[in-house]
Motif scaffolding. Structure first.
Motif, short mmCIF file in Angstrom:
data_model
loop_
_atom_site.label_atom_id
_atom_site.label_comp_id
_atom_site.label_asym_id
_atom_site.label_seq_id
_atom_site.Cartn_x
_atom_site.Cartn_y
_atom_site.Cartn_z
N ILE A 24 -3.75 26.86 27.86
CA ILE A 24 -2.36 26.41 27.82
C ILE A 24 -1.80 26.41 26.39
N SER A 25 -2.51 27.05 25.46
CA SER A 25 -2.03 27.12 24.09
C SER A 25 -1.81 28.58 23.71
N TRP A 58 3.26 35.09 26.35
CA TRP A 58 4.71 34.95 26.21
C TRP A 58 4.92 34.63 24.74
N GLY A 59 5.25 35.65 23.98
CA GLY A 59 5.22 35.50 22.53
C GLY A 59 3.80 35.23 22.10
N TYR A 60 3.60 34.19 21.30
CA TYR A 60 2.24 33.85 20.87
C TYR A 60 1.58 32.82 21.76
N PHE A 61 2.22 32.45 22.88
CA PHE A 61 1.62 31.53 23.84
C PHE A 61 0.87 32.31 24.92
N SER A 62 0.01 31.62 25.64
CA SER A 62 -0.77 32.26 26.70
C SER A 62 0.01 32.37 28.01
N ASP A 65 6.09 28.39 29.47
CA ASP A 65 5.83 26.96 29.60
C ASP A 65 5.61 26.56 31.05
N THR A 66 6.43 27.06 31.96
CA THR A 66 6.30 26.69 33.36
C THR A 66 4.98 27.14 33.96
N VAL A 67 4.50 28.30 33.52
CA VAL A 67 3.23 28.82 34.01
C VAL A 67 2.07 27.98 33.49
#
Length: 300
Positions: A24-25, A58-62, A65-67
């Motif tokens: 989640i990061s 999603w960008g630099y996220f895994s 946010d909702t996912v």
């Protein structure tokens, strides 16, 4: 002192219980260490369920946010949720409603925000400890310590360097200094009055450590602790070589910001971005001995 009252005491794990790995990061592009970490849990007799999608981003996220929020709160609650890696992104999820469930939660670094928020909401079972992608590389004593906490609710004493004498008793809270500092003033920081606080960090220059600890002091938080301990502070050095002769060292900052608090203080505990990263369950009663540098847990 105001203590949290957990809604439920998390039961010990047993062989056959399930562990869910989530990210989640930041993005996971190489799943080798992830698979090695899951193998450790399998060897403990746990059933591994992996929800990490290699390369998803999603960008630099895994993921969006909702996912990631949905993965943090699965429909079927596992016995243990183990976070795959840190980075940045977990705190963004705290803008949303958190339907916390009982069970164990394991992680550190960026995931400290989730551990603190869950503890603040009154839930037991959050462990500041190795990530799935780092656990296989942990020394045997560290892996056995985590296993003992999960399966036996016990752990051996830890030893650091005594800085300020005295004996402190209270619930233990371990966290990343930078992550926690950015939660101050929000409802996601638990009441830390009478707590034994353990801080760690990585890659922050000493002046930034100074600035953050000063923020904690200005909020009156450090002055109301039962005890304070410092874990590892990896690569926390001043990059400004031109003013090196005028700079404070990391230890000078940590000592100057803590030794006047009139509480026991120890340093150099094996906790944080080091190998090994000793697991600490948030909220458990503990004793900190500032004379010997010993930190003892008293399971609930």
């Amino acid at each position: 002192m105001v203590l949290l009252e957990p809604y439920t005491i998390t039961p010990r794990l047993q062989k056959g219980d399930d562990v869910l790995s989530v990210s989640i990061s930041s993005v996971i592009n190489n799943d080798t260490s992830l698979l090695e970490g899951l193998q450790v849990f399998k060897e403990w007799g746990l059933i591994c369920k992996n929800q990490v999608v290699k390369g998803r981003h999603w960008g630099y996220f895994s993921g969006e946010d909702t996912v990631r929020l949905k993965e943090l709160h699965p429909e079927e609650t596992p016995n243990l949720i183990a976070f795959a890696r840190g980075g940045w992104g977990a705190a963004r999820l705290l803008e949303h409603n958190q339907p916390w469930q009982k069970g164990w939660l394991l992680g550190f670094s960026d995931l400290s925000s989730i551990l603190l928020a869950r503890l603040s909401a009154g839930f037991d079972g959050s462990i500041h400890g190795p990530l799935v992608t780092s656990i296989a590389k942990e020394p045997e004593w560290s892996k056995e310590r985590l296993k003992s906490i999960l399966f036996n609710k016990s752990a051996p004493d830890l030893y650091g360097e005594p800085w300020v004498g005295g004996i402190a008793k209270g619930p233990i809270v371990a966290t990343n200094l930078t992550v926690a500092s950015h939660l101050l003033g929000s409802r996601h920081i638990p009441d830390l009055r009478g707590v034994i606080l353990v801080l760690e960090d990585i890659g922050e220059a000493p002046y930034r450590i100074d600035r953050m600890l000063t923020q904690w002091r200005l909020n009156g938080i450090l002055q109301n602790l039962a005890g304070l301990a410092f874990g590892s502070f990896i690569d926390c050095v001043d990059q400004d070589t031109d003013n090196a002769s005028q700079a404070f060292t990391l230890n000078e900052i940590l000592k100057e910001r803590s030794i006047d608090l009139n509480i026991p203080v120890i340093a150099n505990l094996p906790i944080g971005h080091c190998c090994g990263n000793a697991a600490l369950p948030l909220g458990w009663e503990a004793t900190l001995d500032g004379y010997s540098g010993r930190l003892s847990l008293h399971p609930c």
